[in-house]
Design a protein around this motif. Structure first.
Motif: not given
Ligand SMILES: [Zn+2]
Length: 395
Positions: A15-27
């Motif tokens: 599990t990771i914490t989604v950082r500001y700037g991450e999108t489903l596409r970028s992930l």
């Protein structure tokens, strides 16, 4: 565990914490998993669930070459072939690296993995002009102070908003920083943090990025209803005074005058003697709990010495019905401190003060049940929890 889109009958996950700037596409680019597989793995029904600070399940085994790869945003009107030429790569390898069926299937603004760069934060979904955004804390709280650091190339213009507040950005060597208070009565929930601006140079291209952040409930306690002089809760008195009070903390001085932690506004032996904390919900003379405590109360007597908590410029002194004899100091960047219920004031508007300078004496003027110092910190036009500013150096 069987995970759709992952090779093999089972795969370890993390599990990771989604950082500001991450999108489903970028992930999906980062972890080499399709967007739909990532959404399915996390049981998402809407992309809005990917707010900054959310916990996300991702495959554990990430190809380090993918994780450390660079990123590039495809500017609108630019083809993959053009991007490939600029980056000295061939377009078919680019398409292959990004799981694209062909060089013609990219979308404007798409995030692509590219060779060369080795930014550990890449790839993300931010506009190309922005390398990284740090949001601290990522999970915000009522009455808190949010710090937004934007790492960007020099020369871009930078604007933004958090919930309904316009952010004030100030240039730093790495880019820009903004400080913003979260109003104590903000209903807990998701709110957009939006960054916009223009690239440097003539006809600089406009960019915009928005992602939700979570504002959490601070669970402020409810004080027993307080009995006060009725004139101090008469709206014909309190509303104009509140209007004046809010207007004092609104202007934004571009020069930052404080440095590090704020000092104690009272003598050392009283620093830890606090009678009421920020945010407690209040009722006066049996009213509804529509009020909250906008500051931090320190013990004190009539005549207790009061000190400026940091360098700044006095912008207001006077006698108000509710707040009593007050002093307001501007510390720059939209940060103000206020000192209420004083018996004496030793400074006047326009005075420049230093941290620790004696500015007045404690008292019991205004709406109060006894002598004490009511001390406030304002950030971006909002009262915030002063305890934070005594405990950590902003930004
Ligand atoms: Zn108070």
């Amino acid at each position: 565990m069987i995970i759709p889109g992952l090779k093999g009958p089972s795969a370890p996950v993390d599990t990771i914490t989604v950082r500001y700037g991450e999108t489903l596409r970028s992930l999906s680019r980062r972890y080499g998993l399709s967007e739909s597989a990532l959404a399915q793995l996390n049981r998402f029904v809407s992309p809005a669930e990917l707010y900054a600070g959310a916990m996300l399940i991702v495959p554990m085994t990430v190809n380090q070459n993918l994780a450390l790869a660079g990123r590039a945003n495809l500017a609108s009107g630019r083809s993959l072939l053009e991007l490939a030429i600029v980056r000295n790569e061939d377009p078919w390898s680019l398409a292959l690296d990004n799981n694209l069926p062909g060089t013609w299937t990219v979308l404007p603004g798409d995030v692509l993995r590219v060779a060369g760069d080795s930014q550990t934060d890449a790839p993300n979904g931010l506009p190309d002009a922005i390398t990284k955004v740090e949001v601290d804390p990522l999970l915000m709280i009522q009455g808190g102070t949010a710090v937004i650091k934007v790492y960007a190339a020099p020369g871009i213009t930078m604007r933004g908003s958090l919930a309904d507040r316009t952010l004030n950005f100030f240039p730093q060597e790495y880019g820009y920083v903004a400080l913003q208070g979260i109003h104590a009565l903000t209903p807990p929930g998701l709110y957009p943090l939006t960054l916009t601006g223009e690239l440097s140079g003539p006809g600089g291209e406009h960019f915009s990025f928005s992602q939700d952040v979570l504002i959490q409930d601070a669970n402020f306690v409810y004080d027993p209803s307080l009995e006060v002089d009725p004139v101090t809760i008469d709206p014909s008195v309190t509303n104009p005074e509140m209007g004046l009070w809010e207007s004092l903390g609104t202007p934004v001085t571009p020069e930052k005058m404080w440095d590090g932690l704020l000092a104690s506004p009272v003598p050392a032996e009283l620093t830890n003697c606090r009678t009421s904390f920020f945010g407690t919900r209040r009722s006066y003379n049996g009213s509804a709990y529509d009020f909250f405590h906008g500051g931090l109360d320190f013990c004190g007597q009539v005549g207790t010495e009061l000190y400026a908590v940091a360098a700044g410029k006095v912008v207001y002194t006077g006698l108000l019905t509710v707040r009593g004899m007050v002093t307001v100091i501007d510390h720059g960047w939209g940060v103000y401190t206020a000192y209420n219920h004083q018996s004496e004031i030793f400074v006047k508007p326009g005075d420049l003060v230093q941290s620790g300078q004696l500015i007045g004496l404690g008292g019991a003027t205004g709406r109060t049940t006894g002598p004490h110092l009511h001390w406030e910190v304002w950030v971006g036009g909002v009262q915030v929890n002063p305890v934070d500013w005594l405990a950590r150096a902003y930004p």
